[in-house]
Design an enzyme around this catalytic site. Structure first.
Site, PDB file in Angstrom:
ATOM      1  CB  CYS A 153      23.208  11.423 109.536  1.00  0.00           C
ATOM      2  SG  CYS A 153      23.141  10.338 110.959  1.00  0.00           S
ATOM      3  CB  CYS A 158      22.196  12.357 113.526  1.00  0.00           C
ATOM      4  SG  CYS A 158      22.554  12.815 111.853  1.00  0.00           S
ATOM      5  CB  CYS A 165      20.579   4.059 121.701  1.00  0.00           C
ATOM      6  SG  CYS A 165      20.807   3.777 119.932  1.00  0.00           S
ATOM      7  CD  GLU A 215      18.381   5.729 111.194  1.00  0.00           C
ATOM      8  OE1 GLU A 215      17.211   5.411 111.330  1.00  0.00           O
ATOM      9  OE2 GLU A 215      19.109   6.098 112.118  1.00  0.00           O
ATOM     10  CB  CYS A 262      23.348   3.310 124.592  1.00  0.00           C
ATOM     11  SG  CYS A 262      25.099   3.344 124.170  1.00  0.00           S
ATOM     12  CB  CYS A 316      24.321  -0.827 117.927  1.00  0.00           C
ATOM     13  SG  CYS A 316      25.830  -0.246 118.731  1.00  0.00           S
TER      14      CYS A 316
END
Ligand code: SAH
Ligand code: SF4
Length: 374
Positions: A105, A341, A119, A92, A116, A112
């Site tokens: 952004c 973001c 997230c 995105e 985390c 990833c």
């Protein structure tokens, strides 16, 4: 034939490519300006390049953006794009207009690996690194499609933040040329102060960035104590807080801004207590020149976490402010399209899996691609 995508070359790389074609290096500057300053994707538009060079380029190179899966425009003008990066992966980018700036952004990875707790991208796991062309294509597309729809040649995007999906400092080799293109006066000509890399704290790469291309730095802190940060940002086990802050201070020696931004996502009952606010003051005050940005958590079911109440955020912020730490609470933008973001990934994950389903029904994919007015 595999045509090379010229969006992947910074000016130096494009000069080397032109030399390979037997062309003078300065041609690269002309070409680079056509691509990034003027948004050209067709070599025939490039009227000041010899026809022979245009033909040569047309036969072996291309300037290709990422296919747009969807575009959502919020009532406040925020725009979120979901781009197809192949094999069922999507990333995105979000454009946030304000009176004095336009911020984009962008994403650096599909998924990833940091993982985390809070997230959604982290919960998805890691799929792959974006290449330089895929990183810069987000900016190229946003800048030039927005100019076209505004009917203007004026620059639209003044700020870029690497706060979309992925950990930019775990994709450094692709990130670096992309940053150079953002800063290049022949490219986007953005000020170093207006390009921000946000990181969960990849210490050795913070040093590399300082040496290679210092831009504004945001560090996702989320806790002033290692035991809690270990749980929220697993990378902390490798690079604990003290090492991270040392790296921040080394970065400040060359940074374009005289502060680091620390991001702190407010999680109800987890990291939002007055005690932790005081610990944060102890950790930072007098040790690192910084600003703190408190981010309202964007909840998603798999996290098992909830957003701190407004009262708790205010109480936390008050402690920091009274102790002299410059603190802001991030306002949310594009709420109606779930676009701000770091707050999109849950939604994107849903859309991504919807997209994977669509891939099996190609007619729908076509219908989902947004055609922009040219
Ligand atoms: N990987 C980098 C940059 C991408 S994340 C980093 O972690 O800094 C960008 C920001 O969004 C980070 O500060 C991150 O902590 C924050 N973020 C991630 N998930 C979020 C969520 N669910 N709600 C609010 N902020 C979130
Ligand atoms: Fe990765 Fe940043 Fe999400 Fe952590 S917050 S999982 S580093 S994208």
């Amino acid at each position: 034939m595999n045509a090379v995508n010229l969006l992947g070359f910074d000016l130096e790389g494009l000069a080397a490519y032109c030399e390979q074609l037997g062309e003078k290096r300065f041609r690269a500057t002309q070409l680079f300006r056509w691509i990034h300053k003027r948004g050209a994707s067709d070599f025939d538009q490039m009227s000041d390049l010899a026809k022979s060079l245009r033909d040569k380029l047309a036969s072996r190179a291309q300037i290709t953006a990422l296919p747009v899966i969807s575009e959502h425009v919020s009532a406040d003008g925020t725009i979120k794009w979901l781009f197809d990066v192949g094999a069922g992966d999507a990333v995105e980018a979000v454009y946030i207009p304000e009176s004095d700036r336009g911020t984009l952004c962008i994403s650096s990875q599909a998924g990833c690996a940091v993982g985390c707790r809070f997230c959604s991208t982290g919960h998805q796991g890691f799929s792959r690194n974006l290449d330089t062309a895929e990183i810069i294509a987000q900016l190229w597309y946003a800048e030039h499609s927005l100019r076209r729809r505004q009917g203007s040649d004026e620059r639209v995007i003044s700020n870029v933040v690497m706060m979309g999906m992925g950990e930019p400092l775990q994709n450094y080799s692709a990130l670096l040329p992309a940053l150079r293109m953002m800063l290049d006066d022949h490219g986007y000509g953005l000020s170093r102060r207006r390009v921000t890399v946000s990181t969960s704290g990849v210490v050795p790469m913070i040093d590399r960035l300082r040496d290679d291309c210092p831009v504004a730095l945001a560090v996702s802190l989320h806790s002033p104590v290692d035991a809690l940060r270990d749980q929220l940002v697993p990378l902390n086990k490798k690079y604990p807080i003290a090492e991270l802050l040392d790296a921040c201070n080394r970065y400040l020696e060359r940074a374009p801004r005289d502060f680091i931004t620390f991001e702190y996502c407010m999680l109800d009952g987890v990291n939002d207590t007055p005690e932790l606010a005081h610990e944060l003051v102890e950790l930072l005050r007098g040790h690192v020149s910084c600003k703190i940005n408190l981010i309202p958590f964007n909840p998603f079911p798999a996290s098992g976490l909830t957003r701190s109440s407004r009262e708790r955020v205010t109480a936390f912020a008050d402690i920091l402010i009274k102790s002299g730490l410059i603190t802001t609470v991030r306002k949310t933008r594009g709420d109606d399209i779930d676009a701000a973001c770091g707050q999109l990934a849950g939604e994107v994950q849903d859309r991504t899996s919807a997209y994977v389903r669509m891939v099996r029904a190609p007619v729908l994919v076509k219908a989902a691609v947004v055609a922009l007015p040219s």
